[in-house]
Enzyme design. Structure first.
Site, PDB file in Angstrom:
ATOM      1  N   LYS A 105       0.855  -1.196   0.000  1.00 43.45           N
ATOM      2  CA  LYS A 105       0.000   0.000   0.000  1.00 43.45           C
ATOM      3  C   LYS A 105       0.881   1.232   0.000  1.00 43.45           C
ATOM      4  CE  LYS A 105      -4.154   1.848   0.467  1.00 43.45           C
ATOM      5  NZ  LYS A 105      -3.735   2.912  -0.455  1.00 43.45           N
ATOM      6  N   LYS A 158       5.358   2.485  -2.700  1.00 44.90           N
ATOM      7  CA  LYS A 158       5.251   3.891  -3.075  1.00 44.90           C
ATOM      8  C   LYS A 158       5.473   4.012  -4.567  1.00 44.90           C
ATOM      9  CE  LYS A 158       4.343   7.670  -0.742  1.00 44.90           C
ATOM     10  NZ  LYS A 158       3.417   7.741   0.404  1.00 44.90           N
ATOM     11  N   SER A 192      -7.583   4.996   4.163  1.00 45.70           N
ATOM     12  CA  SER A 192      -7.464   4.276   2.894  1.00 45.70           C
ATOM     13  C   SER A 192      -7.794   2.800   3.100  1.00 45.70           C
ATOM     14  CB  SER A 192      -6.044   4.419   2.336  1.00 45.70           C
ATOM     15  OG  SER A 192      -5.881   5.657   1.679  1.00 45.70           O
TER      16      SER A 192
END
Length: 425
Positions: A65, A101, A353
């Site tokens: 994530k 990322k 999120s």
């Protein structure tokens, strides 16, 4: 160099924890690094090629994530460092995610909105094979937003020939986004600050706050903090800072920023905004203000060994990723200035999120009050655990946060099997 600075955070943690050497090996390098060249047709008909990155650092605890940033300084070192921090942050928050990322080396201010849309869709086409709601889930970051996430989710749906809203988080509300996501990072940071103040510096006096960075996270933090009674005395953006010891009207400052792209202390009544008295400062001068809390919500390495001795704030709150360098950390600690670290303070964004991902996969959507309640529950719980670690190990809050996260990562890595286990067979 930047990634090496990020990895320095692990050294004091490994000294405090009795963990297997294989954990250190696994966490010292990213699992997967992908670089792509993204061709974009510009509005004038010319073709430009932008370099894009996706780093999936560790997926031991779940699918990776992490956000996607559009910025001219994006490079491999930066994205790798950010993916490392995301790995620790997800573990600190107790989320079933690993860290990743992404980014594109581009100045989005030089592109039209349609060119940004083409670049956003091109990014997904370049990396679609390594993304997925059970594999790697991007989100917004610096100079990306909900609209861009909506374009990216739409592009992935066209490639996959199916709707898969859980592939991207931070989407617009009517494109299966989550209520509360827009201000989650700022709200989570305030929850962390309030827990810190309650444990370390209980006081009935009005706290003074300076905020470096007036993007989405910095604005919403300042807005909510002012609503809670804190006095926001200084705000900065990339062009400079404004300061008023009596306090700034955060909503009015933001309104002028949106309308005229400048910072000023104003009072707005209806459609009319009148300027008030205020001082203009450089970003560097804002960092050195004598305030209770200095909030860093801009970019990396804002406090370094060059300016750490000039910091006068009693507490530093990291909403940006890596705004205090390791050398500066040591100086601030020696001066008894606490730093509430990024892996805790800005975890609100990835927590909500996660809520969005859960809602997308279940098809059941929450009201804003429930999102805020669940966010507060996690932030309070993990903050308290970190404060307990700091007391137990007599260490800084950053080291305590890393201890908390690495313990979870080490447990997941060890329970998949290590040298000690196989040697005993």
């Amino acid at each position: 160099m930047m990634f090496e600075l990020a990895r320095q955070r692990l050294a004091p943690v490994f000294n405090l924890l009795d963990i297997n050497e294989e954990v250190m090996i696994r966490l010292s390098v990213p699992k997967r690094t992908i670089v792509a060249n993204i061709p974009v047709r510009m509005d004038d008909g010319t073709l430009r090629v932008f370099t894009g990155y996706r780093i999936q650092y560790d997926d031991t605890r779940g699918p990776t994530k992490g956000g996607i940033r559009f910025h001219p300084d994006v490079d491999m070192q930066e994205v790798t460092s950010l993916s490392f921090w995301m790995t620790v942050k997800c573990a600190v928050a107790g989320l079933p995610f690993g860290g990743a990322k992404g980014g594109v080396t581009v100045n989005p201010k030089e592109l039209s909105l349609m060119e940004i849309e083409r670049l956003s869709r091109g990014y997904i086409r370049a990396f679609a094979d390594v993304l997925g709601e059970k594999r790697d889930i991007p989100a917004p970051d610096v100079y990306t937003n909900a609209t861009i996430m909506g374009w990216m989710a739409d592009e992935y749906a066209m490639i996959a020939r199916r709707q898969e809203p859980g592939i991207i988080t931070g989407k617009p509300l009517h494109l299966n986004g989550s209520k509360g996501r827009e201000f989650a990072t700022g709200q989570g940071a305030l929850f962390a600050l309030q827990e810190y103040l309650e444990h370390y510096k209980p006081s009935s006096e009005q706290m003074t706050i300076a905020v470096q960075g007036f993007g989405n996270a910095g604005f919403h933090f300042a807005r909510i903090a002012q609503q809670c009674g804190y006095r926001v005395v200084a705000i900065s953006d990339s062009q400079g800072a404004i300061y008023d010891p009596k306090g700034l009207n955060v909503l009015d400052v933001h309104r002028l920023k949106q309308e005229d792209n400048r910072l000023a202390s104003v009072y707005c009544d209806g459609s009319v905004c009148n300027e008030l008295d205020y001082e203009t400062l450089s970003n560097e001068a804002l960092l050195e203000l004598n305030v209770d809390v200095l909030v860093l919500a801009a970019l990396e390495n804002q406090i370094t060994e060059q300016n750490a001795h000039q910091i006068q704030a009693k507490t530093v709150l990291e909403i940006a990723n890596g705004p205090v360098s390791p050398d500066a950390d040591q100086i601030l600690e020696a001066r008894e200035i606490d730093v509430i670290p990024d892996v805790l303070a800005n975890a609100g964004g990835v927590i909500v999120s996660y809520f969005e991902w859960v809602q997308n996969r279940s098809g059941m959507y929450w009201e804003e009050a429930e999102v805020e309640q669940q966010l507060k529950k996690i932030m309070v719980k993990e903050s308290q655990s970190i404060f307990d670690h700091a007391k137990k190990h007599k260490c800084s809050l950053r080291t305590a946060a890393y201890v908390h996260g690495v313990e979870r990562l080490a447990g997941a890595i060890d329970q998949r099997g290590n040298h000690k286990l196989f040697k005993s067979v």
